[in-house]
Design a protein around this motif. Structure first.
Motif: not given
Length: 504
Positions: A395-417
Motif C-alpha cells: 500500500i504505497y504511493g506519492s502522498s504522505t499517507n496512503e492508508f485512510n480509515l474513516n471510522k464510526s463507532t456506531n457500527a463494526a469496523f474490523v480490519y487487519q493488515l
C-alpha cells in the motif's frame, strides 16, 4: 502650423511607401522542407474520425514563393481532409496557388474518416499522399492510417428522435440492454476475441442474465459510456494468462480514442457498474484503464465477488469503489486514481491477498486504500465493516499517507493488515494507526520503505531483490501463482508480482 503640415505629409508618404503594392512571388522550385516525410495517423475504428495531425512546411529560400497546388493524390475521392494555413480549399482536398514567404513556414492539419473497405485488405492500412506542385517539382508526403473493423453497440434512436435510455440509481443515461438474440449482432451477452467492440452509452445486462467476456476480448468505450450489470444479473470476465507482450489472453477495457496521446488520460469513459442486488460476479485477467471509476460495486448480494489478476490504471476518481460489498481479491494492481485506488465504503467484507495498491496521482489529497463504515446521506449512515483483511500486500504511493480509515463507532469496523508494506509517514497518537504496537490490527508491517517498483509512470510494478518488499511475504497467505504466471510457492514477495530471484 506649417511645421505640423510637413509632419502630416511625411507621415502619409511613409505609410504609403510601407504598404507593398509590388508584392511578387516566384514559382516553387521543388525545394520545400517538411517536418516529417510520413504522417502516421494512429489507428482508428471504421467510420470514426481521427484526431488532427500536423505537418509543417518550410520555405528555406530567400524568395517568396507560390506553390501551384497542394493536394491529396486521390483528389476529391480521398478519405483524408486538410486545412492549409487555415484555408479549407476544395473540400479540404485541393489547394491552388498557396503563397509561402521567404524563410517562413505554413501548417497543414490532417484528419481522416474511413471504412474498413477503404483499407488494403492484407494489412488494413489506408494510405494517400500530400502532393506539392507537379512534374519535375513534385514533392510528396505520405499519409498512413490503420483501420480496425469492430462491432458497434449503441442506443437506438426513438421515433421522436431521442436516444434510448437506461436507468441507473434513479438517473437516466443514454444506454441500452444487451440482447442475446439481436438480429444483427447475434448474442450480445457473449463477447469474443474475433473483433474489438466499441460501446456508445451504457450497455446494460438485463435482470437474471449473465454477460460473459472470453479471453482476448477488447472493449472500447466512447465518452460517457460504460457497462451496467443490473439487479440479479451477473458479470463473468474470463481472461487467462498471456504468453507474449501483446496480452493476447487478457481482457482489456479502455476508451475508444486509440491515438497515443490518449494512452494514459483518465476519465475517457464512465465505469463498470455492478448494481445493488447483482450477483455471481467473477473477474479474472482484466486490464481496465482511463475510466472515471474502474469498478463501481454497489451493494451486490452477499455472494463473494472474485477479482483476480486484474490491473486498473488512470481513473479520474476510483480504481475500485465498493459499497457494502463482499470481495475476495488476489493479484490486483491499481495505480493513478484521483481520489483512491481502492475505496471500500459503507462497510462490507473484504479480503485482499498479494495485491499492489499504489497511487501516484499528481495531487496529494488521494489515498491508495480508504476504508469506511460511513455513507453520508444513507439511512442509516453507518453500516458494519465486518472484515477488511490485507495479506502480503503493498500500500504505497506519492502522498504522505496512503492508508485512510474513516471510522464510526456506531457500527463494526474490523480490519487487519498482515505482512504488508505500508506508507504512512506522519507520526500520530491516533490509536487506529499504531502500526508497530497494535497487534490486533497490524502484524509484521514494513513502514515507509521503498518498494522500488520498476517504473511507476509506465505502470510496471515488478520488483527485484533491491525492494523492501522482496521475500517479505508470509507463506501462510501465499497465492501460488502471481499476476503474470510466475511461481511463488516459497519466499513470496509482497504485492502482485513475484521477482525472478526465487522463482523455480
Amino acid at each position: 502650423m506649417r511645421q505640423y503640415f510637413i509632419f502630416f505629409i511625411f507621415g502619409i508618404l511613409l505609410t504609403t511607401s510601407s504598404c507593398r503594392t509590388d508584392f511578387y512571388t516566384v514559382a516553387s522550385s521543388g525545394n520545400l522542407k517538411f517536418s516529417k516525410d510520413t504522417v502516421y495517423l494512429d489507428t482508428i475504428f471504421k467510420n470514426i474520425g481521427s484526431a488532427t495531425y500536423q505537418l509543417k512546411v518550410y520555405n528555406k529560400s530567400k524568395d517568396d514563393i507560390s506553390i501551384p497546388t497542394i493536394q491529396l493524390k486521390n483528389g476529391l475521392n480521398s478519405k483524408y481532409r486538410m486545412t492549409v494555413d487555415g484555408m479549407s480549399g476544395n473540400n479540404g482536398k485541393i489547394f491552388k496557388d498557396v503563397t509561402l514567404l521567404a524563410k517562413d513556414s505554413l501548417y497543414i492539419f490532417i484528419e481522416t474518416t474511413a471504412d474498413i473497405t477503404d483499407a488494403n485488405p492484407t494489412d488494413f492500412l489506408y494510405t494517400d499522399q500530400i502532393q506539392f506542385d507537379s512534374g519535375a517539382n513534385l514533392q510528396e508526403v505520405a499519409l498512413v492510417t490503420l483501420i480496425q473493423d469492430a462491432v458497434f453497440l449503441y442506443p437506438k434512436i426513438n421515433s421522436d428522435g431521442t436516444k434510448e435510455k437506461i436507468q441507473i440509481d434513479g438517473k437516466s443515461f443514454d444506454g441500452f440492454y444487451l440482447d442475446e438474440n439481436d438480429p444483427i449482432n447475434g448474442n450480445e451477452l457473449l463477447f469474443t476475441n474475433k473483433k474489438p467492440y466499441v460501446i456508445y452509452g451504457f450497455a446494460g445486462v438485463p435482470v437474471d442474465k449473465t454477460v460473459t467476456f472470453q479471453a482476448g476480448t477488447r472493449i472500447f468505450f466512447h465518452a460517457n459510456s460504460g457497462l451496467y450489470v443490473d439487479n440479479k444479473a451477473s458479470l463473468q470476465i474470463n481472461g487467462t494468462i498471456s504468453t507474449t507482450d501483446k496480452l493476447e489472453n487478457e481482457i482489456i477495457f479502455e476508451g475508444d480514442r486509440l491515438e497515443s496521446l490518449y494512452a494514459n488520460i483518465p476519465g475517457q469513459w464512465n465505469s463498470v457498474i455492478l448494481a445493488n442486488g447483482s450477483k455471481n460476479h467473477s473477474i479474472n485477467h482484466l486490464t481496465l484503464k482511463n475510466a472515471i471509476s474502474g469498478l463501481n460495486i454497489k451493494s451486490p448480494d452477499n455472494a463473494t465477488i472474485q477479482i483476480k489478476n486484474t490491473q486498473i490504471y488512470n481513473c479520474a476518481e476510483y480504481g475500485i469503489l465498493a459499497k457494502n460489498a463482499n470481495i475476495n481479491g488476489e493479484n490486483i494492481v491499481i495505480n493513478y486514481a484521483g481520489l483512491s485506488s481502492l475505496s471500500c465504503i459503507y462497510g462490507g467484507n473484504y479480503v485482499f491477498t498479494h495485491c499492489t495498491f499504489n497511487n501516484n496521482w499528481q495531487n496529494t489529497s488521494h489515498f491508495a486504500v480508504n476504508l469506511s463504515n460511513i455513507l453520508v446521506g444513507a439511512n442509516p449512515e453507518t453500516n458494519p465493516l465486518t472484515q477488511a483483511t490485507f495479506n502480503n500486500c503493498i500500500i504505497y504511493g506519492s502522498s504522505t499517507n496512503e492508508f485512510n480509515l474513516n471510522k464510526s463507532t456506531n457500527a463494526a469496523f474490523v480490519y487487519q493488515l498482515n505482512n504488508c508494506l505500508l506508507k504512512f509517514s506522519n507520526s500520530t497518537t491516533n490509536p487506529d494507526y499504531q502500526f508497530k504496537t497494535d497487534a490486533v490490527h497490524y502484524n509484521q508491517i514494513i513502514l515507509n520503505e521503498n518498494p522500488k517498483f520498476f517504473n511507476v509512470s509506465q505502470n510496471k510494478f515488478n520488483i527485484d531483490n533491491a525492494s523492501a518488499a522482496f521475500a517479505k511475504g508470509n507463506q501462510i497467505y501465499v497465492i501460488p501463482i502471481d499476476i503474470i504466471g510466475k511461481n511463488r510457492t516459497f519466499h513470496p514477495d509482497l504485492g502482485a508480482y513475484q521477482s525472478a530471484a526465487f522463482t523455480k
